[in-house]
Design a protein around this motif. Structure first.
Motif, PDB file in Angstrom:
ATOM      1  N   ASP A  45      -4.971   0.574 -17.618  1.00  0.00           N
ATOM      2  CA  ASP A  45      -4.887   1.023 -19.005  1.00  0.00           C
ATOM      3  C   ASP A  45      -4.358  -0.097 -19.902  1.00  0.00           C
ATOM      4  O   ASP A  45      -3.397  -0.776 -19.542  1.00  0.00           O
ATOM      5  N   PRO A  46      -4.957  -0.307 -21.084  1.00  0.00           N
ATOM      6  CA  PRO A  46      -4.480  -1.374 -21.977  1.00  0.00           C
ATOM      7  C   PRO A  46      -3.009  -1.240 -22.355  1.00  0.00           C
ATOM      8  O   PRO A  46      -2.300  -2.253 -22.469  1.00  0.00           O
ATOM      9  N   GLU A  47      -2.526  -0.008 -22.565  1.00  0.00           N
ATOM     10  CA  GLU A  47      -1.114   0.160 -22.914  1.00  0.00           C
ATOM     11  C   GLU A  47      -0.222  -0.319 -21.778  1.00  0.00           C
ATOM     12  O   GLU A  47       0.778  -1.016 -22.006  1.00  0.00           O
ATOM     13  N   SER A  70       4.513   5.908 -24.253  1.00  0.00           N
ATOM     14  CA  SER A  70       4.237   7.287 -24.686  1.00  0.00           C
ATOM     15  C   SER A  70       2.867   7.797 -24.276  1.00  0.00           C
ATOM     16  O   SER A  70       2.637   9.000 -24.282  1.00  0.00           O
ATOM     17  N   GLY A  71       1.951   6.919 -23.920  1.00  0.00           N
ATOM     18  CA  GLY A  71       0.587   7.380 -23.706  1.00  0.00           C
ATOM     19  C   GLY A  71       0.115   7.406 -22.269  1.00  0.00           C
ATOM     20  O   GLY A  71      -1.065   7.675 -22.008  1.00  0.00           O
ATOM     21  N   LEU A  72       1.002   7.140 -21.298  1.00  0.00           N
ATOM     22  CA  LEU A  72       0.553   6.994 -19.915  1.00  0.00           C
ATOM     23  C   LEU A  72       0.663   8.274 -19.098  1.00  0.00           C
ATOM     24  O   LEU A  72      -0.085   8.462 -18.140  1.00  0.00           O
ATOM     25  N   ARG A  73       1.593   9.180 -19.431  1.00  0.00           N
ATOM     26  CA  ARG A  73       1.841  10.354 -18.614  1.00  0.00           C
ATOM     27  C   ARG A  73       0.623  11.271 -18.530  1.00  0.00           C
ATOM     28  O   ARG A  73       0.423  11.963 -17.534  1.00  0.00           O
ATOM     29  N   GLU A  74      -0.176  11.311 -19.594  1.00  0.00           N
ATOM     30  CA  GLU A  74      -1.322  12.230 -19.614  1.00  0.00           C
ATOM     31  C   GLU A  74      -2.521  11.667 -18.875  1.00  0.00           C
ATOM     32  O   GLU A  74      -3.540  12.347 -18.736  1.00  0.00           O
ATOM     33  N   LYS A  75      -2.433  10.440 -18.394  1.00  0.00           N
ATOM     34  CA  LYS A  75      -3.574   9.790 -17.770  1.00  0.00           C
ATOM     35  C   LYS A  75      -3.525   9.922 -16.255  1.00  0.00           C
ATOM     36  O   LYS A  75      -2.474  10.126 -15.664  1.00  0.00           O
ATOM     37  N   ASP A  76      -4.681   9.816 -15.640  1.00  0.00           N
ATOM     38  CA  ASP A  76      -4.780   9.895 -14.190  1.00  0.00           C
ATOM     39  C   ASP A  76      -3.974   8.766 -13.558  1.00  0.00           C
ATOM     40  O   ASP A  76      -4.084   7.605 -13.977  1.00  0.00           O
ATOM     41  N   SER A  77      -3.164   9.106 -12.549  1.00  0.00           N
ATOM     42  CA  SER A  77      -2.285   8.112 -11.942  1.00  0.00           C
ATOM     43  C   SER A  77      -3.046   6.935 -11.356  1.00  0.00           C
ATOM     44  O   SER A  77      -2.525   5.826 -11.265  1.00  0.00           O
ATOM     45  N   ARG A  78      -4.299   7.165 -10.988  1.00  0.00           N
ATOM     46  CA  ARG A  78      -5.094   6.099 -10.370  1.00  0.00           C
ATOM     47  C   ARG A  78      -5.654   5.115 -11.387  1.00  0.00           C
ATOM     48  O   ARG A  78      -6.118   4.039 -11.015  1.00  0.00           O
ATOM     49  N   TYR A  81       4.842   1.793 -14.581  1.00  0.00           N
ATOM     50  CA  TYR A  81       3.986   2.802 -13.959  1.00  0.00           C
ATOM     51  C   TYR A  81       4.689   4.155 -13.831  1.00  0.00           C
ATOM     52  O   TYR A  81       4.101   5.197 -14.126  1.00  0.00           O
ATOM     53  N   VAL A  82       5.959   4.170 -13.421  1.00  0.00           N
ATOM     54  CA  VAL A  82       6.603   5.442 -13.077  1.00  0.00           C
ATOM     55  C   VAL A  82       7.455   6.023 -14.197  1.00  0.00           C
ATOM     56  O   VAL A  82       7.864   7.184 -14.110  1.00  0.00           O
ATOM     57  N   GLN A 141       0.829  -1.212   0.000  1.00  0.00           N
ATOM     58  CA  GLN A 141       0.000   0.000   0.000  1.00  0.00           C
ATOM     59  C   GLN A 141       0.863   1.261   0.000  1.00  0.00           C
ATOM     60  O   GLN A 141       0.611   2.204  -0.757  1.00  0.00           O
ATOM     61  N   THR A 142       1.891   1.264   0.860  1.00  0.00           N
ATOM     62  CA  THR A 142       2.798   2.413   0.919  1.00  0.00           C
ATOM     63  C   THR A 142       3.557   2.557  -0.391  1.00  0.00           C
ATOM     64  O   THR A 142       3.768   3.669  -0.881  1.00  0.00           O
ATOM     65  N   ARG A 143       3.948   1.440  -0.966  1.00  0.00           N
ATOM     66  CA  ARG A 143       4.690   1.464  -2.230  1.00  0.00           C
ATOM     67  C   ARG A 143       3.865   2.119  -3.334  1.00  0.00           C
ATOM     68  O   ARG A 143       4.370   2.943  -4.094  1.00  0.00           O
ATOM     69  N   ARG A 144       2.598   1.779  -3.412  1.00  0.00           N
ATOM     70  CA  ARG A 144       1.746   2.383  -4.442  1.00  0.00           C
ATOM     71  C   ARG A 144       1.595   3.884  -4.226  1.00  0.00           C
ATOM     72  O   ARG A 144       1.588   4.662  -5.185  1.00  0.00           O
ATOM     73  N   LYS A 145       1.467   4.298  -2.971  1.00  0.00           N
ATOM     74  CA  LYS A 145       1.371   5.733  -2.702  1.00  0.00           C
ATOM     75  C   LYS A 145       2.675   6.438  -3.072  1.00  0.00           C
ATOM     76  O   LYS A 145       2.667   7.535  -3.662  1.00  0.00           O
ATOM     77  N   PHE A 146       3.822   5.817  -2.761  1.00  0.00           N
ATOM     78  CA  PHE A 146       5.113   6.377  -3.158  1.00  0.00           C
ATOM     79  C   PHE A 146       5.197   6.534  -4.671  1.00  0.00           C
ATOM     80  O   PHE A 146       5.712   7.529  -5.182  1.00  0.00           O
ATOM     81  N   GLN A 147       4.722   5.538  -5.393  1.00  0.00           N
ATOM     82  CA  GLN A 147       4.776   5.596  -6.855  1.00  0.00           C
ATOM     83  C   GLN A 147       3.949   6.764  -7.384  1.00  0.00           C
ATOM     84  O   GLN A 147       4.384   7.484  -8.298  1.00  0.00           O
ATOM     85  N   GLU A 148       2.770   6.973  -6.811  1.00  0.00           N
ATOM     86  CA  GLU A 148       1.943   8.118  -7.220  1.00  0.00           C
ATOM     87  C   GLU A 148       2.649   9.431  -6.896  1.00  0.00           C
ATOM     88  O   GLU A 148       2.661  10.368  -7.713  1.00  0.00           O
ATOM     89  N   ASP A 149       3.250   9.514  -5.704  1.00  0.00           N
ATOM     90  CA  ASP A 149       3.967  10.729  -5.319  1.00  0.00           C
ATOM     91  C   ASP A 149       5.165  10.973  -6.232  1.00  0.00           C
ATOM     92  O   ASP A 149       5.490  12.124  -6.556  1.00  0.00           O
ATOM     93  N   LEU A 150       5.823   9.896  -6.644  1.00  0.00           N
ATOM     94  CA  LEU A 150       6.983  10.038  -7.523  1.00  0.00           C
ATOM     95  C   LEU A 150       6.576  10.627  -8.869  1.00  0.00           C
ATOM     96  O   LEU A 150       7.293  11.470  -9.429  1.00  0.00           O
ATOM     97  N   LEU A 151       5.436  10.238  -9.393  1.00  0.00           N
ATOM     98  CA  LEU A 151       4.947  10.823 -10.645  1.00  0.00           C
ATOM     99  C   LEU A 151       4.770  12.330 -10.496  1.00  0.00           C
ATOM    100  O   LEU A 151       5.106  13.099 -11.407  1.00  0.00           O
ATOM    101  N   SER A 152       4.264  12.771  -9.349  1.00  0.00           N
ATOM    102  CA  SER A 152       4.097  14.212  -9.112  1.00  0.00           C
ATOM    103  C   SER A 152       5.443  14.920  -9.043  1.00  0.00           C
ATOM    104  O   SER A 152       5.606  16.025  -9.569  1.00  0.00           O
ATOM    105  N   LEU A 153       6.420  14.287  -8.389  1.00  0.00           N
ATOM    106  CA  LEU A 153       7.749  14.892  -8.286  1.00  0.00           C
ATOM    107  C   LEU A 153       8.390  15.035  -9.663  1.00  0.00           C
ATOM    108  O   LEU A 153       8.984  16.067  -9.976  1.00  0.00           O
ATOM    109  N   VAL A 154       8.280  14.020 -10.492  1.00  0.00           N
ATOM    110  CA  VAL A 154       8.852  14.085 -11.838  1.00  0.00           C
ATOM    111  C   VAL A 154       8.214  15.217 -12.628  1.00  0.00           C
ATOM    112  O   VAL A 154       8.883  15.957 -13.355  1.00  0.00           O
ATOM    113  N   ALA A 155       6.895  15.369 -12.461  1.00  0.00           N
ATOM    114  CA  ALA A 155       6.176  16.407 -13.203  1.00  0.00           C
ATOM    115  C   ALA A 155       6.529  17.810 -12.721  1.00  0.00           C
ATOM    116  O   ALA A 155       6.553  18.759 -13.515  1.00  0.00           O
TER     117      ALA A 155
END
Length: 275
Positions: free
Chosen positions: A256-258, A243-251, A221-222, A189-203
């Motif tokens: 996503d099929p890709e 190429s198509g995942l960054r624009e999508k909601d992290s949740r 994912y990241v 659970q913590t790992r998934r939250k970290f992954q979501e937070d990491l996407l925000s940091l990269v952005a």
């Protein structure tokens, strides 16, 4: 489509993957023909790889394939046997302020508070106490630890200690963040939250992230770019850019099929090395 370097097994093309740019001015880190030997053991052999600025590249491959070795060479903590590393066009001959390392085992000072741990790199650089504590407080809040500034590492969970390590790396404002399996010691659970937070940091941070992981799902994912490494002596087998995942909601990325297709493709390319 997929770009393949030193191909051993081609992955199926499709699903909107894009080809990595070869423009050196767009790359924060360049690894050119790097080899690393430990006595008679070849860890890396003639490995070349470019890391685009402002993006997250994952190093993915079987255990023992040299992912952490490559990360430490980029950090300047290990010398390559041959080859060269450049960061922003400058040759690497040791550690430098343009790179910060997030260790797998946190590497916190047990006698220091969260605030002191996060500000420690700035303290070593001679930044005034009030300024470094203000900077540290910002990144402590950014990683979700506001209110824990006066706590000590033994009072924190594993996930919280890893957040301290990440805040410390961010606080020194290096251009390149090197992350060695930073989420491996926390629960799912913590790992998934970290992954979501990491996407925000990269952005939001305008930094280049180089991320070591054993998890195919985590890498897809990241990552903006995934470099698949072969078993020892390690070389780059394939480079994949979802190429198509960054624009999508992290949740929703994991449904996503890709995302699902890339995970399956990578597994098919790697399964022969673990069977």
């Amino acid at each position: 489509m997929l770009q393949t370097d030193n191909p051993v097994q081609d992955l199926p093309a499709g699903h909107g993957h894009s080809v990595a740019s070869s423009n050196s001015s767009a790359n924060a880190v360049s690894v050119r023909n790097v080899s690393k030997n430990y006595g008679t053991v070849e860890a890396l052999k003639d490995l070349s790889l470019e890391f685009p600025k402002g993006q997250l590249t994952s190093l993915l491959g079987p255990s023992g394939c040299g992912k952490t070795t490559l990360l430490k060479i980029i950090a300047g903590l290990l010398e390559p046997t041959s080859g060269e590393i450049e960061v922003d066009g400058r040759s690497v001959d040791g550690p430098g302020p343009d790179r910060a390392f997030v260790f797998q085992d946190f590497a916190l000072l047990p006698w220091a508070s969260v605030l002191r741990n996060v500000s420690f790199g700035l303290e070593l650089r001679g930044v005034a106490k009030s300024e470094r504590e203000d900077i540290a407080a910002k990144y402590i809040a950014d990683v979700g630890l506001a209110g824990f500034e006066k706590s000590y590492p033994h009072e924190l969970s594993g996930g919280m200690r890893q957040r301290v390590g990440l805040a410390r790396a961010l606080s020194v404002d290096s251009d390149v963040l090197l992350m060695d399996e930073p989420f491996s010691a926390v629960d799912e659970q913590t790992r998934r939250k970290f992954q979501e937070d990491l996407l925000s940091l990269v952005a939001n941070e305008n930094k280049t992230f180089i991320f070591v992981t054993h998890s195919i799902e985590e890498a897809v994912y990241v990552s903006d770019q995934i470099a698949i490494l072969l078993p020892r002596p390690s070389r780059v087998s394939d480079i994949i850019r979802p190429s198509g995942l960054r624009e999508k909601d992290s949740r929703s990325i994991r449904r996503d099929p890709e995302y699902l297709d890339i995970v399956d493709e990578i597994w098919e390319s790697l399964r022969s090395y673990v069977e």
